[in-house]
Design an enzyme around this catalytic site. Sequence first.
Site, PDB file in Angstrom:
ATOM      1  N   ASP A  13      10.053  -2.539 -42.968  1.00  0.00           N
ATOM      2  CA  ASP A  13       9.765  -1.294 -42.122  1.00  0.00           C
ATOM      3  C   ASP A  13       8.778  -1.467 -40.913  1.00  0.00           C
ATOM      4  OD1 ASP A  13      11.338   0.522 -43.744  1.00  0.00           O
ATOM      5  OD2 ASP A  13       9.930   1.189 -44.901  1.00  0.00           O
ATOM      6  N   ARG A  93      -4.754   5.398 -48.980  1.00  0.00           N
ATOM      7  CA  ARG A  93      -4.230   5.875 -47.611  1.00  0.00           C
ATOM      8  C   ARG A  93      -5.504   6.392 -46.871  1.00  0.00           C
ATOM      9  NH1 ARG A  93      -0.271   2.462 -47.996  1.00  0.00           N
ATOM     10  NH2 ARG A  93       1.724   3.146 -48.765  1.00  0.00           N
ATOM     11  N   ASP A 122       3.254   9.732 -48.408  1.00  0.00           N
ATOM     12  CA  ASP A 122       2.272   8.832 -47.431  1.00  0.00           C
ATOM     13  C   ASP A 122       1.929   9.209 -46.012  1.00  0.00           C
ATOM     14  OD1 ASP A 122       1.274   7.146 -49.518  1.00  0.00           O
ATOM     15  OD2 ASP A 122       3.219   5.826 -49.189  1.00  0.00           O
ATOM     16  N   SER A 172      11.335  -0.771 -53.090  1.00  0.00           N
ATOM     17  CA  SER A 172      10.176  -0.553 -52.337  1.00  0.00           C
ATOM     18  C   SER A 172       8.992  -0.829 -52.990  1.00  0.00           C
ATOM     19  CB  SER A 172      10.231   0.906 -51.500  1.00  0.00           C
ATOM     20  OG  SER A 172       9.073   1.106 -51.020  1.00  0.00           O
TER      21      SER A 172
END
Length: 408
Positions: A13, A93, A122, A172
């Site tokens: 990505d 994060r 996220d 993922s």
Amino acid sequence: MMKVVLSYSGGLDTTTCIYWIKEKYGADVVTVTVDVGQEDDFGELEERAYRAGALKHYTIDAKEEFAKKYILPGIKSNALYEGKYPLSTSLARPLISEKVVEIAKKEGTFHIAHGSTGKGNDQVRFEISIKSLYPEAKVFSPVREWSMSRDMEYEYLLSHGFKYPYSKGEFSVDENLWGRSVEGGRIELENLEPPEEAFSWTKNIKEAPDIPDVIEIEFEEGEPIGINGNSMDLVSIIKYLNIIGGKHGIGRIDHMEDRVVGIKSREVYEVPAAKILIEAHQDLEKLVLTKSVLKFKYLVEKYWTDLVYEGLWHDPLRESLDAFVNETQRYVSGKVKLKLFKGNIQVIGRESPNSLYKHNLSTYSSLSTFDQSKAIGFIEIWGMQTLLFNEMKVKPQLTKTENVPNAL
Ligand code: ARG
């Protein structure tokens, strides 16, 4: 020329993001990779970023900070979202956001991009954290804009002369010190046992050793400070427990999870250290904290965990809750002994100078000093209203006519 700082994991990505941002916005791209303990070759990631056209690349080692400022409050709060998930991705994060903001300011730009999709948690965490730290920032998410599947991203990169190094991986994966989360592919079939290929940190119980390991973890004011009598820093403790726990098949989680955007998703995690440390910490708290503190703390923990999961790390409530939790941790010092065996964590002993356990009170032997006759009066008073209520219920009620005062 516009400059965009991109949070770069090196995955499919975010590698696609580099080309796409340059193409669509005609912007320069500065990539930032934050090392929060993922098992990556950071030299290789840097090389990949430059090969994909990054103007500049930064690698930031934030493992220590991650452990102390994010994981440790999670341990003190026994944070398990919906009773299961120790927030490994969620906790990283806000830290990644902080580092990306630092670089954006250094590079003199407002433009920040991340590689999250429009369906997950996220994006929420990144955008709220980045804007809390840098209100002028303009945050964008190419993956949310372009609606390409992973196969299409792979083709898009090929058409730009970039052969993405991995086969089109089924899963993922997001990885850091505190855990490994796996989504996608066959895991999306909620009734199918997660395939063995989804796991990489933990052994299948079938292959776990037949002999248990017994370890003793020492805590000081809620913080793990050593194992088996050796002082260790938090990063080393977590790494050690991930390895030994993984060897015993500890820490596999299969979770039906409620995302903040409303979607229910099936998630698989590997979190050996997180499970062991929270189990041990919780046990020690039960030895040293009063029943009323434990009861109230449980509510605080739930609020804390939900807030962090839902991307609100920077809400003032989080610091208020931390203040309460830290106050309780003043007494959480001592040692917890655990047996690790075939996927199980068994607490087999605990000790603390602040223990509230008194053997002479709890023992059923002749050593008891508890005066049992006092229990009789206690029960009478403790149950008074409950007994009054039940007496009222079983008594025959007065009928209406009996109720009317006799006028005669
Ligand atoms: N569901 C977890 C969370 O929201 C993990 C998501 C991690 N992402 C991934 N690509 N595996 O915190």
